[in-house]
Design a protein around this motif. Sequence first.
Motif: not given
Length: 325
Positions: A56-82
Amino acid sequence: MWMILSSSPQTPQIHDSITPLRRGYNLQVKSTRTRITFPFNFKLKCHQQSSLKPKTQDDGIPIEDVKTLAKFKSRHNYIRVLEVSRKADHPFRGSRLLLLDTPGNIHSISFLFKTLTDTYFDVFATLPPIIPPGPIAVLGFGAGSTAHIILELYPDAVVHGWELDPSVIEVAREYFNLAKLERENQHKLFVYVGNALTATLEGGFSGIFVDLFSKGSLIPELQEPATWEKLRTCLKKGGRIMVNVGGSCVEAENKFRDGKVVMEETLKAMKMVFGEKLFVLRLGNRGDDSSLALTGDFPKSDSWKNALPSSLRCYVDLWTPYSGI
């Protein structure tokens, strides 16, 4: 404008079990499991499956299966795309996720090869058959998850979306196929950067989706009856509002903004405006995990179901009258 207006799927959260993502650690370098959760799994709840207890969506995902595509701070948000690998043994496999706040609440989700998400966005997709013809507003556009599903399932729909942060729209166009969606729907999709609570359209909206979170919490204006009175005046005759009101699953930056308490305060404010014409759909393993609200007279269930794709009909029976006051 000080508030962050963004799309927030019942605000699931991403946590690294050793070093929380909220502290800015890169998910790709940890050899542990990342817990990425929406607080419920719609398929199990709707179809009453599951003696075998699949992932289910509550189960963990191995870290090697998650990739960070973008990460930065805008004026309003801390934006991350995974991006979650298609090989991951998890309901989110093959998806992209948009995070916008420090705790790491997920605000948008999209899949490469399917439209429905098994999240509350699918409940949003049940609204068009029970509203009159006309434009639909999305207040808290995020990366466009709601617009994508609505336009895919209802080709005649016209969607107007409001998002406060221009950087979120840029990310949506680059990573969530919003640019393509706009090209393919030039006369049916209109995206505005600005305060969603000022949204208006001559003739009014047939339906309004409200999905407005700031710093991991429903914006304070939604706990004020005056806000709902104003939104009601933006509807055409027979129009409805469907709202993501969050719940205990929401993790706010301000520890005093408890998700369950804020949810109930929001529902009570809506009750003061809509009276008996207010219904709630509660989700999750616990009844207060996450909820949606719907305004207007309750539709005839059979007619509503018959107008929906078969995969969405199960949600109709989950609505109950709100009796919190």
